[in-house]
Design a protein around this motif. Structure first.
Motif, mmCIF file in Angstrom:
data_model
loop_
_atom_site.group_PDB
_atom_site.id
_atom_site.type_symbol
_atom_site.label_atom_id
_atom_site.label_comp_id
_atom_site.label_asym_id
_atom_site.label_seq_id
_atom_site.Cartn_x
_atom_site.Cartn_y
_atom_site.Cartn_z
ATOM 1 N N ASN A 151 -43.717 -22.019 -23.603
ATOM 2 C CA ASN A 151 -42.261 -22.015 -23.692
ATOM 3 C C ASN A 151 -41.889 -21.769 -25.140
ATOM 4 O O ASN A 151 -41.644 -22.699 -25.904
ATOM 5 C CB ASN A 151 -41.662 -23.326 -23.194
ATOM 6 N N ALA A 152 -41.901 -20.516 -25.540
ATOM 7 C CA ALA A 152 -41.577 -20.117 -26.901
ATOM 8 C C ALA A 152 -40.101 -19.754 -26.968
ATOM 9 O O ALA A 152 -39.725 -18.608 -27.215
ATOM 10 C CB ALA A 152 -42.447 -18.942 -27.329
ATOM 11 N N PHE A 184 -48.947 -25.858 -23.702
ATOM 12 C CA PHE A 184 -49.733 -24.712 -24.151
ATOM 13 C C PHE A 184 -51.108 -25.183 -24.630
ATOM 14 O O PHE A 184 -51.221 -26.092 -25.459
ATOM 15 C CB PHE A 184 -48.995 -23.975 -25.263
ATOM 16 N N ALA A 185 -52.164 -24.541 -24.108
ATOM 17 C CA ALA A 185 -53.521 -25.035 -24.348
ATOM 18 C C ALA A 185 -54.120 -24.542 -25.654
ATOM 19 O O ALA A 185 -55.053 -25.161 -26.175
ATOM 20 C CB ALA A 185 -54.423 -24.619 -23.177
ATOM 21 N N GLN A 233 -40.897 -28.295 -30.083
ATOM 22 C CA GLN A 233 -40.926 -29.291 -29.007
ATOM 23 C C GLN A 233 -41.201 -28.631 -27.655
ATOM 24 O O GLN A 233 -41.986 -29.149 -26.849
ATOM 25 C CB GLN A 233 -39.598 -30.052 -28.978
ATOM 26 N N ASN A 234 -40.551 -27.496 -27.401
ATOM 27 C CA ASN A 234 -40.761 -26.806 -26.122
ATOM 28 C C ASN A 234 -42.200 -26.330 -25.971
ATOM 29 O O ASN A 234 -42.798 -26.421 -24.894
ATOM 30 C CB ASN A 234 -39.807 -25.624 -25.991
ATOM 31 N N LEU A 235 -42.772 -25.813 -27.066
ATOM 32 C CA LEU A 235 -44.158 -25.348 -26.998
ATOM 33 C C LEU A 235 -45.106 -26.503 -26.669
ATOM 34 O O LEU A 235 -46.000 -26.372 -25.832
ATOM 35 C CB LEU A 235 -44.554 -24.726 -28.338
ATOM 36 N N SER A 273 -37.820 -26.259 -19.499
ATOM 37 C CA SER A 273 -38.897 -25.326 -19.174
ATOM 38 C C SER A 273 -38.844 -25.023 -17.679
ATOM 39 O O SER A 273 -38.676 -25.937 -16.869
ATOM 40 C CB SER A 273 -40.257 -25.921 -19.517
ATOM 41 N N PRO A 274 -39.010 -23.755 -17.305
ATOM 42 C CA PRO A 274 -39.018 -23.437 -15.876
ATOM 43 C C PRO A 274 -40.305 -23.925 -15.223
ATOM 44 O O PRO A 274 -41.337 -24.066 -15.881
ATOM 45 C CB PRO A 274 -38.936 -21.914 -15.867
ATOM 46 N N ILE A 275 -40.229 -24.168 -13.919
ATOM 47 C CA ILE A 275 -41.439 -24.516 -13.194
ATOM 48 C C ILE A 275 -42.179 -23.231 -12.844
ATOM 49 O O ILE A 275 -41.569 -22.168 -12.714
ATOM 50 C CB ILE A 275 -41.112 -25.330 -11.919
ATOM 51 N N PRO A 276 -43.517 -23.287 -12.715
ATOM 52 C CA PRO A 276 -44.257 -22.066 -12.361
ATOM 53 C C PRO A 276 -43.834 -21.541 -10.991
ATOM 54 O O PRO A 276 -43.608 -22.305 -10.053
ATOM 55 C CB PRO A 276 -45.718 -22.535 -12.353
#
Length: 902
Positions: free
Chosen positions: A142-143, A40-41, A33-35, A149-152
Motif C-alpha cells: 500500500n504505497a 509488505f514482506a 504507516q500504510n506500507l 487498504s483494500p482487501i485482496p
C-alpha cells in the motif's frame, strides 16, 4: 514503454520512501504507516535527513545510504526536490518511482519536464506525479496515502482521480469487494491508461478492469491497449464530465452533434469497453460480467412466482431497450403440462405464489431449452406456501446439471427478503443475485451491451473498401486549391465535385454571377417542368439562412430572376463586408416519401475524425437523434451506426411508404469514412438533408470545411489521423518459394481461429515447445484469440497460405512497444514444410513491416537448442548473445536501420 518494469510497481522486492516523516497527518508519515500495516514482506527503507529513525525504523539521509537497492521509490518530498530525488533513484538502480508530490507544473522548463528528463533516458517508470499512489493487496503493498487498504480481490481499478480511487476502496471495503490493484494516475507523466491496460490484461489475479476517466491524452495508445484488454476480460469505464460543453463552437450541424462526450462514448464502444454512468454501477457491471458468460443474444425470459414483480421487470427491460423473449409454442405446451392452469401462459412466466421446488425446476428447464430465449431471470417472492431456499436449491441443481453442456445460457436471480441461505445456493453455482428486479434487469443489459461491444471489437474493416471505386486525386486537388487560396470552406460547386468523386449522389449546382446567368442555368430544368432553388454564394457567409439567402420552389424565369435580385440585395444589406460571388442554382428534388437524414464528418481534438449519422432537417440539433462511430467503417459497422438512432425505424416500410434503401445509406457512411482517411484536410463535412427512399439516396445540401492538416496528432506510424488502424490490405502479397511453389501472405484476421487450430494440429510437440518454450497441446479460444484478434496498431501477424487449398503454412508475429522503438517477433512454420523457405520469406516481410512503422530494432528470444532459427537469424543480420538471466536462451537483435534486411 508499455508494461516494461511495471512488475517493480505492483510486486517490488523492496521499497524506499523518500520524504518519510514523523509529523502526524503528513503524507510521508501516512505512506510509511500504510506500507507497514499492509504487511509488505520486503525491506522498507526510510529516507529523510531530518530523522535518524521513524517509528522505530532507521532512517537515512539519502537513497545512497540505504543498505539495499530499492526496486520501487515512493517520493513525497517538496516539488522542487523531486527531479533530484529521481536522479538519485536512477543512480542507485531503482526501476520505478511513485511520485505523490503535486505542483511540478507543466510545459518547457517546468519541474515536470526535468523529472521526465531524469527518468526516461534510463527506463525508470514513473507513476504520477500528483497521485494518491499504488495499492497491490496480494503482495501487501500500500504505497499510498489512502485512509484504508483494500482487501485482496480480482478487480483492478485505474483512476485519474486520487479521491475517486480512495472513495472506491472505502466503498468496496464496506461491501467486501476486493482488488487485485488500485492505481491513481495523477498527471500521468509516464505510466498511463494504455500501459496499465496492457499490464492488467495479462495479470492472472485480475478478472475485470475498472476505469475512472476524466480525459484521454494519447488516444491511439489508449484504443490499442483497450481493444487488446477487452478481448481477454471485461473492462468497465466511468467517464466524468458527460454534460460538459465542447471546447469550441462547431461550424456545422455535424460538428454540433459530435459533442466531446458522445465521441468518448463511440470510442469506448469501438474499443469493446462497457460504459456505465455511476460509480456503484462499476462494481455491479464487473460482478455480472465476471460471473456470467456472454448472453447469446438480447432476448430475456422471466420466471417468477409473483406476477407484480414480473411486470415491473418487463417495464425495466423495456426502459433499457431489451426485448422480451417470445416463447416457442412447444415451450408453452411443455409449461402447460407441468404448471397449474392459473399460470400466466406467457412471458413473464408466473408460476403462481405456491410454486415449489419441482415447479421451479420444470419451468427453468423448459425456458433454458426454449430456442427463442437467450437468458433467464429467475425471481422469488417469499410466501408462507413454499420454501424460498428450496426453490433456490432447485435452481442450483438445474444449473449444475447443465454446467458442462453445450450452449449454456446465463441465469440471473432475485430472491426478495433476507434469504441468505437461498442466495448461498445460487452463489455456489455462479448465479449472480440482485436485491431488486430493476438491478437484475440492468445486470442482464450489461451482458447484452458487453456482447455488442465485443462484436464491434471483432470488426476489422479493410483499408480500401471494395464496394466502390473512388477518385481520390480529384478530391485532393479540389481541397488543395481551396487551401492555396486561403479559404476555409469549399464553395458549393467544389462540394459537389468532392462528393461525386466518392460516388455519393448529390444534386448538381451551377454558379451564376447575375440574374441572367441564373436564368440561363435554370432553363433546362424549367423546360422539363421542374423547379429550382437559388442560394447566396459567398466565402464569408457559411449559414445562408442568416442572411435570408435561400429561395426555393422557383418555377419560372421571372421567379428565378426576381429571387436572385432579392437574395443578392439582402446579403449586401445584412453583410456589407462580405465577398459576394453571386448565387448557385440547384434543381429542386421531389421525393415525397423520402426521409430527411444527416450524415457527415466531425473532427474531435482527442479521437480525430468521427462519422455522424442521424435525423436531418432544420431542427437537427433540437431533435438530437444521432449516433457516432470512429472510422474506419465497413457496411456492418455502418448498419450498426444507423440502428442506434430513432430514425432507423422510419427507414422501414410503413403504411403506403416503401422501405428506404438502407444499404445505400450505409454505403454513404462508409464512403465518408474513406474520404476522412484519404483527405485529412477535410475537418468537417455536413450533408443535411440526405434524402433516402426506396430508390436510394441523394445529398440535397452539403458543406465542407477544410484546414491544413497538422500531421499525425496521435502516436503511431500510419498515414491518417484515425485512432484505429484499418486492416492493412496493402500487405497482402503473393510470394514465390523455391522449386516454383508459391504462397499467399496476408495479415491475420479475427475469423482465422479455425485456420490456426488446423495449423497447430500439424505442428509437432517439439516444434511447439521450441516456439512457446513449453509443451503446449491445448489451444483454448482465449489462446487463439490473442493470436488472431489484432488491432494492427502495435502488432502484426502475417499468415502464409497455400493459394490453392487455403491451408495455413506458417505465421510470423511482431509486437511493437508503445513508443514504436522496438518490436518482439515470434515465428512458426508447419512441421512438414520446414526447409521450403517459408520461414525465411515471412521473416523478410516482418522486417520490412518493422521498417515501415519506424521501429529501430527487432528482437526475440530463441532456445539455445533451436539451431535452425539461430542460423536463420544470423543470416538475416541479427546479433546473437546469451541471455544474461537464462542460460537456455539466446537473445537476438536486429538493427532495422543499419542491419541486414535482405
Amino acid at each position: 514503454m508499455s508494461i516494461y518494469a511495471l512488475d517493480a510497481v505492483f510486486a517490488p522486492k523492496s521499497v524506499a520512501v523518500v520524504g518519510a516523516s514523523q509529523r502526524p497527518g503528513s503524507v510521508g508519515r501516512t505512506v510509511v504507516q500504510n506500507l507497514r500495516q499492509a504487511g509488505f514482506a520486503g525491506p522498507i527503507g526510510l529516507v529523510n535527513p531530518k530523522y535518524r529513525e521513524i517509528d522505530g525504523v532507521p532512517a537515512v539521509p539519502s537513497l545512497r545510504q540505504l543498505p539495499f537497492k530499492p526496486e520501487l521509490v515512493v517520493v513525497t518530498t517538496p516539488a522542487e526536490t523531486v527531479p533530484g530525488v529521481v536522479a538519485q533513484a536512477v543512480e542507485v538502480g531503482a526501476r520505478a518511482a511513485i511520485v505523490v508530490t503535486a505542483g511540478l507544473g507543466h510545459g518547457p522548463g517546468s519541474l515536470l519536464e526535468h523529472l521526465r528528463n531524469e527518468a526516461r533516458p534510463h527506463g525508470m517508470r514513473i507513476v504520477g506525479p500528483n497521485c494518491l499512489g499504488v495499492m497491490s493487496p496480494h503482495v501487501g503493498l500500500n504505497a499510498s496515502f489512502a485512509a484504508r487498504s483494500p482487501i485482496p480481490g480480482d478487480l483492478a481499478l485505474i483512476s485519474q482521480s486520487g479521491a475517486i480511487a480512495a472513495g472506491l476502496v472505502e466503498w468496496g471495503a464496506a461491501r467486501s469487494i476486493g482488488f487485485s490493484a488500485v492505481v491513481s494516475l495523477g498527471d500521468a507523466l509516464d505510466v498511463d491508461f494504455g500501459d496499465l491496460l496492457d499490464w492488467f490484461a495479462q495479470d492472472t489475479r485480475t478478472r475485470a478492469i475498472l476505469l475512472y476517466i476524466e480525459s484521454i491524452r494519447d488516444a491511439r495508445k489508449f484504443m490499442s491497449a483497450a481493444r487488446a484488454a477487452a478481448r481477454s476480460k471485461p473492462v468497465v469505464v466511468v467517464k466524468s464530465g458527460r454534460h460538459a460543453q465542447g471546447a469550441r463552437a462547431a461550424a456545422t450541424h455535424t460538428g454540433a452533434l459530435a459533442g466531446s462526450d458522445a465521441v468518448y462514448d463511440a470510442a469506448f464502444r469501438r474499443a469493446g469497453l462497457l460504459r456505465v454512468h455511476a460509480l456503484d454501477e462499476l462494481f455491479a457491471a464487473a460482478e455480472t460480467l465476471g460471473h456470467l458468460r456472454q448472453a447469446p443474444g438480447r432476448r430475456l425470459a422471466i420466471l417468477t412466482n409473483g406476477g407484480g414483480i414480473g411486470v415491473l421487470a418487463v417495464d425495466r427491460l423495456m426502459d433499457l431497450g431489451g426485448p422480451l423473449a417470445s416463447l416457442d409454442p412447444e415451450t408453452l405446451a411443455r409449461l402447460d403440462r407441468v404448471l397449474p392452469p392459473t399460470w400466466s401462459h406467457a412471458n413473464p412466466v408466473d408460476i403462481v405464489g405456491d410454486a415449489d421446488a419441482d415447479r421451479y425446476t420444470a419451468s427453468l428447464e423448459a425456458l433454458l431449452d426454449d430456442p427463442g430465449t437467450d437468458a433467464v431471470l429467475v425471481m422469488n417472492v417469499p410466501t408462507a406456501l413454499a420454501s424460498p431456499e428450496g426453490a433456490a436449491e432447485a435452481v442450483a441443481r438445474v444449473i449444475e446439471k447443465r454446467a458442462k453442456g453445450p450452449g449454456r445460457k446465463p441465469v440471473l436471480g432475485v430472491w426478495l427478503g433476507a434469504q441468505d441461505a437461498a442466495v448461498a445456493h445460487l452463489d455456489r453455482v455462479g448465479v449472480p443475485t440482485y436485491a431488486t428486479e430493476s438491478d437484475a434487469v440492468r445486470g442482464f443489459m450489461y451482458l447484452v451491451r458487453h456482447r455488442e461491444a465485443q462484436q464491434a471489437l471483432m470488426e476489422t474493416p479493410p483499408s480500401l473498401p471494395e464496394d466502390f471505386v473512388v477518385d481520390t486525386a480529384t478530391a485532393r486537388q479540389v481541397v488543395a486549391r481551396a487551401l492555396e487560396q486561403g479559404r476555409g470552406w469549399l464553395d458549393p460547386l467544389e462540394v459537389v465535385a468532392v462528393l461525386e468523386a466518392y460516388g455519393i449522389p448529390v444534386t448538381p449546382a451551377w454558379k451564376a454571377a447575375t440574374p441572367e446567368e441564373a436564368v440561363a442555368a435554370a432553363a433546362p430544368v424549367l423546360a422539363e417542368g421542374g423547379q429550382v432553388a437559388v442560394k447566396i454564394l459567398s466565402p464569408d457567409i457559411v449559414h445562408k439562412s442568416d442572411v435570408d439567402g435561400v429561395r426555393l420552389n422557383l418555377g419560372s424565369e421571372k421567379a428565378v430572376r426576381e429571387a436572385v435580385k432579392l437574395v443578392l440585395a439582402r446579403a449586401r444589406e445584412l453583410r456589407p463586408q462580405a465577398r459576394i460571388d453571386g448565387v448557385t442554382v440547384h434543381p429542386m428534388v421531389r421525393r415525397s416519401k423520402s426521409r430527411e437524414l444527416i450524415a457527415g464528418i466531425a473532427d474531435d481534438a482527442t479521437f480525430g475524425p468521427v462519422i455522424v449519422f442521424g435525423r436531418g432537417g432544420t431542427a437537427v440539433e433540437v431533435i438530437d437523434d444521432k449516433a457516432l462511430a470512429l472510422p474506419p467503417l465497413d457496411l456492418r459497422l455502418a448498419h450498426d451506426l444507423i440502428s442506434r438512432t430513432r430514425v432507423a425505424r422510419r427507414l422501414k416500410a410503413y403504411r403506403d411508404v416503401p422501405a428506404a434503401d438502407e444499404r445505400a445509406v450505409a454505403l454513404v457512411l462508409v464512403k465518408l469514412a474513406q474520404l476522412a482517411a484519404d483527405v485529412p484536410q477535410i475537418r468537417e463535412l455536413d450533408i443535411n438533408p440526405l434524402l433516402a427512399d426506396h430508390e436510394g439516396v441523394i445529398a440535397v445540401d452539403a458543406r465542407i470545411a477544410v484546414a491544413p492538416h497538422p500531421g499525425p496528432a496521435q502516436k503511431g506510424p500510419w498515414h491518417s489521423s484515425f485512432v484505429i488502424r484499418p486492416y492493412p490490405k496493402e500487405w497482402e502479397r503473393e510470394v514465390e518459394l523455391p522449386h516454383g511453389r508459391r504462397m499467399f501472405v496476408r495479415p491475420v484476421r479475427p475469423e482465422d481461429e479455425a485456420l490456426f487450430l488446423s495449423f497447430f494440429a500439424r505442428v509437432t510437440d517439439e516444434d511447439l515447445r521450441l516456439r512457446f518454450f513449453s509443451a503446449v497441446r491445448h489451444f483454448s479460444h482465449e489462446f487463439i484469440a490473442r493470436l488472431t484478434q489484432l488491432d494492427y496498431a502495435r502488432s502484426i501477424a502475417l499468415v502464409a497460405l497455400d493459394p490453392d487449398s487455403g491451408e495455413m503454412l506458417g505465421a510470423v508475429r511482431l509486437l511493437a512497444d508503445a513508443n514504436y522503438e522496438r518490436g518482439e517477433y515470434g515465428i512458426l512454420v508447419r512441421s512438414d514444410l520446414k526447409g521450403h523457405g517459408i520461414g525465411w520469406q515471412l521473416m523478410r516481410i516482418m522486417i520490412e513491416w518493422a521498417g515501415s512503422i519506424g521501429l529501430k530494432a527487432v528482437q526475440g528470444q530463441v532456445l539455445r537448442e533451436n539451431v535452425t532459427m539461430l542460423a536463420m537469424c544470423q543470416q538475416l543480420g541479427f546479433r546473437i548473445t546469451p541471455d544474461p538471466d537464462d542460460p537456455s536462451l539466446m537473445d537476438v537483435l536486429l538493427d532495422v536501420d543499419g542491419g541486414t534486411t535482405p
